[in-house]
Design an enzyme around this catalytic site. Structure first.
Site, PDB file in Angstrom:
ATOM      1  N   HIS A 152       0.871  -1.176   0.000  1.00  0.00           N
ATOM      2  CA  HIS A 152       0.000   0.000   0.000  1.00  0.00           C
ATOM      3  C   HIS A 152       0.905   1.222   0.000  1.00  0.00           C
ATOM      4  O   HIS A 152       1.640   1.461   0.961  1.00  0.00           O
ATOM      5  CB  HIS A 152      -0.926   0.011   1.210  1.00  0.00           C
ATOM      6  CG  HIS A 152      -1.902   1.153   1.196  1.00  0.00           C
ATOM      7  ND1 HIS A 152      -3.190   1.023   0.709  1.00  0.00           N
ATOM      8  CD2 HIS A 152      -1.777   2.446   1.588  1.00  0.00           C
ATOM      9  CE1 HIS A 152      -3.807   2.187   0.807  1.00  0.00           C
ATOM     10  NE2 HIS A 152      -2.968   3.069   1.334  1.00  0.00           N
ATOM     11  N   CYS A 153       0.870   1.981  -1.083  1.00  0.00           N
ATOM     12  CA  CYS A 153       1.811   3.096  -1.247  1.00  0.00           C
ATOM     13  C   CYS A 153       1.288   4.346  -0.548  1.00  0.00           C
ATOM     14  O   CYS A 153       0.221   4.866  -0.904  1.00  0.00           O
ATOM     15  CB  CYS A 153       2.024   3.390  -2.729  1.00  0.00           C
ATOM     16  SG  CYS A 153       3.201   4.732  -3.026  1.00  0.00           S
ATOM     17  N   PRO A 154       2.009   4.870   0.435  1.00  0.00           N
ATOM     18  CA  PRO A 154       1.539   6.076   1.130  1.00  0.00           C
ATOM     19  C   PRO A 154       1.635   7.330   0.273  1.00  0.00           C
ATOM     20  O   PRO A 154       0.947   8.310   0.540  1.00  0.00           O
ATOM     21  CB  PRO A 154       2.469   6.167   2.342  1.00  0.00           C
ATOM     22  CG  PRO A 154       3.716   5.469   1.918  1.00  0.00           C
ATOM     23  CD  PRO A 154       3.272   4.365   1.004  1.00  0.00           C
TER      24      PRO A 154
END
Length: 320
Positions: A152-154
Site C-alpha cells: 500500500h503506497c503512502p
C-alpha cells in the site's frame, strides 16, 4: 414482453453496484475511477512533482542557451511522470469481489495447490469471505483483497497490485530520470551564469552565480532531497521484477533464504510479463444495475481438484 419490461424497470430503479461498494475507497465517475482511501496524498504527490517541474520549465529552462530542446523534452517528460502517477492512483489495482457473510459455524479450511513444484497455501479471508487466489493478500487500509499485492503506497494513497504495478514501476523510473534531468540543467544554468560574470569581469565565484539564480537553487535542492529516495525505490523494484517477487513477498516469504520462488520465470520473462503482458480485466462490475449481482461476489473458490499442478505463477489465473 411484460416480464421483460418489469425486469428493465427493476434494473432502472436498482442502485448501480458501485453504490453498494464496501471497501474504503473513493469512487468517481460513477464507478469508472476507483481510488484509495488516502486519495489526498495522491494530490500532494502530484503537486510535489508539478510545482518544481513548472518552476524549472518557466524560470530555469528558458534561460539556457539550448532552451527550446530542454523545454520540449522536459515538458513531455514531466507530463509522462504525472500521467503514470495518475494511472497508478486511479486504475483499480486488482480488488477481489467479496462474498456474502458465511453462516455461523461454517468450516473454511486452508487449501493447497502446487505451483512450479512448490506447494502454495490458499487461505480464506475472514473479511472478504473468499479464498484468496495465489499472491493475493488483504490490505487493511483499503479493506480489500488485492491480486498480486505488492504494497500500500503512502505517496499514491492506494494499493499497488497486479493491474497498476506496471504504471507504478514506470512512474519510479520516470521520476528518477526527471530528477536527474532537472538537477543537471539547473547546474548548467548556474555554470552559464558563472561564465557570463567572468566575461563581465565580475566575481565569478560559483556560489555568487548561484545567488543570481534562486530558481536554479530550488530546482537543484528538490531533486537532491527526493531523487535518492525515488531512485533507491526504482533500483529495489528492478530487483523485485528481475527475481519475480513483490514487495510483500520479499519481506514475508524471503524466497532467497527458503528456496525456490514459484513465480520466478527468468529475468527476461519476468520483465516482459510485467511491462508488456495485457492488463487483465477488472473483476469488479461496478456499473452493473443487475440487482442479483453483488459487486463483491467471489471468483476463486478452490476445491479438491485445485491441488493439480500449475506450470508457473501467471498460469494460476486459470483457476479464477
Amino acid at each position: 414482453m411484460a416480464a421483460d419490461s418489469r425486469r428493465v424497470a427493476r434494473e432502472k430503479k436498482a442502485k448501480k453496484s458501485y453504490r453498494r461498494w464496501k471497501g474504503d475507497n473513493l469512487i468517481l465517475c460513477k464507478g469508472r475511477i476507483i481510488m484509495g482511501p488516502n486519495y489526498l496524498t495522491l494530490v500532494m504527490s502530484f503537486m510535489l512533482i508539478a510545482a518544481p517541474g513548472g518552476v524549472f520549465l518557466g524560470l530555469v529552462a528558458r534561460k539556457l542557451t539550448m532552451a527550446d530542446a530542454v523545454l520540449a523534452i522536459g515538458s513531455v517528460w514531466l507530463f509522462l511522470c504525472l500521467l503514470m502517477l495518475c494511472l497508478t492512483g486511479m486504475v483499480e489495482p486488482g480488488y477481489q469481489p467479496r462474498a456474502k457473510r458465511l453462516p455461523p459455524g461454517a468450516v473454511t479450511p486452508n487449501r493447497r495447490i502446487t505451483i512450479g513444484q512448490v506447494d502454495v497455501q490458499i487461505k480464506f479471508c475472514d473479511t472478504c469471505h473468499i479464498y484468496r487466489p495465489p499472491r493475493c493478500s488483504h490490505c487493511s487500509l483499503c479493506d480489500n483483497c488485492v491480486d498480486t499485492f505488492d504494497h500500500h503506497c503512502p505517496w499514491v494513497g492506494c494499493c499497488i497490485g497486479r493491474r497498476n504495478y506496471r504504471f507504478f514501476a514506470l512512474f519510479l523510473y520516470m521520476v528518477t530520470l526527471l530528477c536527474m534531468y532537472v538537477f543537471a540543467f539547473s547546474l548548467v544554468l548556474v555554470l552559464q551564469t558563472q561564465d557570463k560574470r567572468r566575461e563581465r569581469d565580475e566575481d565569478a565565484n560559483f556560489f555568487r552565480a548561484m545567488a543570481d539564480e534562486p530558481p536554479a537553487i530550488v530546482c537543484m535542492a528538490i531533486p537532491l532531497l527526493f531523487g535518492w529516495f525515488v531512485g533507491g525505490l526504482a533500483v529495489f523494484h528492478t530487483y523485485l521484477i528481475a527475481t519475480g517477487q513483490t514487495t510483500y513477498e520479499s519481506f514475508r516469504y524471503q524466497y532467497k533464504k527458503k528456496g525456490t520462488n514459484p513465480y520466478d520465470k527468468g529475468v527476461l520473462r519476468n520483465f516482459t510479463s510485467t511491462f508488456f503482458a495485457p492488463i487483465p480485466a477488472s473483476k469488479l462490475r461496478l456499473l452493473s444495475r443487475d440487482p442479483r449481482y453483488h459487486p463483491l461476489r467471489p471468483h476463486f473458490i478452490p476445491s479438491v481438484r485445485s491441488t493439480r499442478r500449475i506450470s508457473n505463477g501467471r498460469d494460476a489465473e486459470a483457476l479464477d
